[in-house]
Design a protein around this motif. Sequence first.
Motif, PDB file in Angstrom:
ATOM      1  N   GLN A  12     -25.033  14.060 -62.235  1.00 27.44           N
ATOM      2  CA  GLN A  12     -24.660  14.763 -61.002  1.00 27.44           C
ATOM      3  C   GLN A  12     -23.429  15.661 -61.152  1.00 27.44           C
ATOM      4  O   GLN A  12     -23.459  16.812 -60.712  1.00 27.44           O
ATOM      5  CB  GLN A  12     -24.485  13.748 -59.861  1.00 27.44           C
ATOM      6  CG  GLN A  12     -24.140  14.364 -58.523  1.00 27.44           C
ATOM      7  CD  GLN A  12     -22.654  14.174 -58.212  1.00 27.44           C
ATOM      8  OE1 GLN A  12     -21.805  14.293 -59.077  1.00 27.44           O
ATOM      9  NE2 GLN A  12     -22.362  13.857 -56.970  1.00 27.44           N
TER      10      GLN A  12
ATOM     11  N   CYS B 153     -30.773  19.125 -56.052  1.00 27.52           N
ATOM     12  CA  CYS B 153     -29.648  18.402 -56.646  1.00 27.52           C
ATOM     13  C   CYS B 153     -30.080  16.998 -57.100  1.00 27.52           C
ATOM     14  O   CYS B 153     -29.771  16.569 -58.221  1.00 27.52           O
ATOM     15  CB  CYS B 153     -28.503  18.322 -55.630  1.00 27.52           C
ATOM     16  SG  CYS B 153     -26.973  17.641 -56.286  1.00 27.52           S
ATOM     17  N   CYS B 154     -30.811  16.297 -56.239  1.00 30.15           N
ATOM     18  CA  CYS B 154     -31.274  14.944 -56.608  1.00 30.15           C
ATOM     19  C   CYS B 154     -32.265  15.012 -57.772  1.00 30.15           C
ATOM     20  O   CYS B 154     -32.224  14.181 -58.683  1.00 30.15           O
ATOM     21  CB  CYS B 154     -31.936  14.252 -55.418  1.00 30.15           C
ATOM     22  SG  CYS B 154     -30.786  13.720 -54.137  1.00 30.15           S
TER      23      CYS B 154
ATOM     24  N   CYS C 166     -24.662   9.049 -54.124  1.00 33.86           N
ATOM     25  CA  CYS C 166     -23.471   9.591 -54.787  1.00 33.86           C
ATOM     26  C   CYS C 166     -22.275   9.536 -53.850  1.00 33.86           C
ATOM     27  O   CYS C 166     -22.389   9.856 -52.661  1.00 33.86           O
ATOM     28  CB  CYS C 166     -23.711  11.054 -55.181  1.00 33.86           C
ATOM     29  SG  CYS C 166     -25.023  11.276 -56.381  1.00 33.86           S
TER      30      CYS C 166
ATOM     31  N   CYS D 225     -21.323  13.152 -52.341  1.00 32.53           N
ATOM     32  CA  CYS D 225     -22.433  13.977 -51.849  1.00 32.53           C
ATOM     33  C   CYS D 225     -22.032  14.706 -50.567  1.00 32.53           C
ATOM     34  O   CYS D 225     -21.523  14.098 -49.627  1.00 32.53           O
ATOM     35  CB  CYS D 225     -23.659  13.105 -51.581  1.00 32.53           C
ATOM     36  SG  CYS D 225     -25.082  14.083 -51.076  1.00 32.53           S
TER      37      CYS D 225
HETATM   38  S1  SF4 Z   1     -27.247  12.238 -53.535  1.00 35.15           S
HETATM   39 FE1  SF4 Z   1     -26.241  14.216 -53.066  1.00 35.15          FE
HETATM   40  S2  SF4 Z   1     -24.801  14.625 -54.753  1.00 35.15           S
HETATM   41 FE2  SF4 Z   1     -26.203  12.959 -55.398  1.00 35.15          FE
HETATM   42  S3  SF4 Z   1     -27.783  14.010 -56.540  1.00 35.15           S
HETATM   43 FE3  SF4 Z   1     -28.541  13.854 -54.422  1.00 35.15          FE
HETATM   44  S4  SF4 Z   1     -27.864  15.711 -53.316  1.00 35.15           S
HETATM   45 FE4  SF4 Z   1     -26.747  15.581 -55.288  1.00 35.15          FE
END
Ligand code: SF4
Length: 238
Positions: free
Chosen positions: A70, A106-107, A188, A191
């Motif tokens: 991440q 992002c995830c 996270c 996040c």
């Molecule tokens: S929880 Fe949030 S920071 Fe973590 S990978 Fe997913 S979008 Fe990204």
Amino acid sequence: MHDIIDRHHKIALQLSGGKDSLACLWLMKPYWDRLTVYWCNTGDAFPETIAVMEQIRAMVPHFVEIAGNQPAVIAQFGIPTDILPASATPMGVANGGVPMQDRYSCCLRSFMLPMHQRMLEDGITLIIRGQKNADALKGPLRSGDVDGGIEYLFPIEDWSARQVMDYLRQENAPIPRFYEVLDEAPDCMTCSAWWEKGAAKYLKRYHGGAYQEVQARLETIRVVVDGSIAHFNDEVRA
Ligand code: SF4
């Protein structure tokens, strides 16, 4: 259940640290010796999640921690947001915008792809997850579906959220502190997306440093989004 397990020799039980995956793990206890528990540490996991995973690592015969990325993903693609203005996309950034990415990208980049890659490398043929049919957000696959040569099993798919918590308490499973305040475990600490989870109030109470960092990211998002909304309102009212 037994028939499905018997058909496979390379079985993965994927843990997120959320209550559904924990319930799934406990339900599969009779098969722990037949499967490997996989957890992808996003690289920004809560200490609460890490503590639960350490307990599970000591309990199950086969446990694999996968390294997520991440921090590197955010450094490369920008902070995650639930509203993505055009100025924050690569073309917008090339013209002076602030880089951001949508939360699913992002995830996907940070922990879903590393997890899937490891499934392929380990030759997994059955993936077990704690997905429920009642979940507002879930994948398209259901128990028994085969995708890319891998079969999927969701042992608690017909359970309610209440059943999950009752079961975990009955089994004395390690329930992370998140659930004193939140309905879902955040993946996270820093996040800046998934706003509907309401993680800020939990951060503010228990993790002041991360709270400040997230607030700074949210302020960046607010400024960029406000600019787009102002243009949007001009168009709507023209
Ligand atoms: S929880 Fe949030 S920071 Fe973590 S990978 Fe997913 S979008 Fe990204």
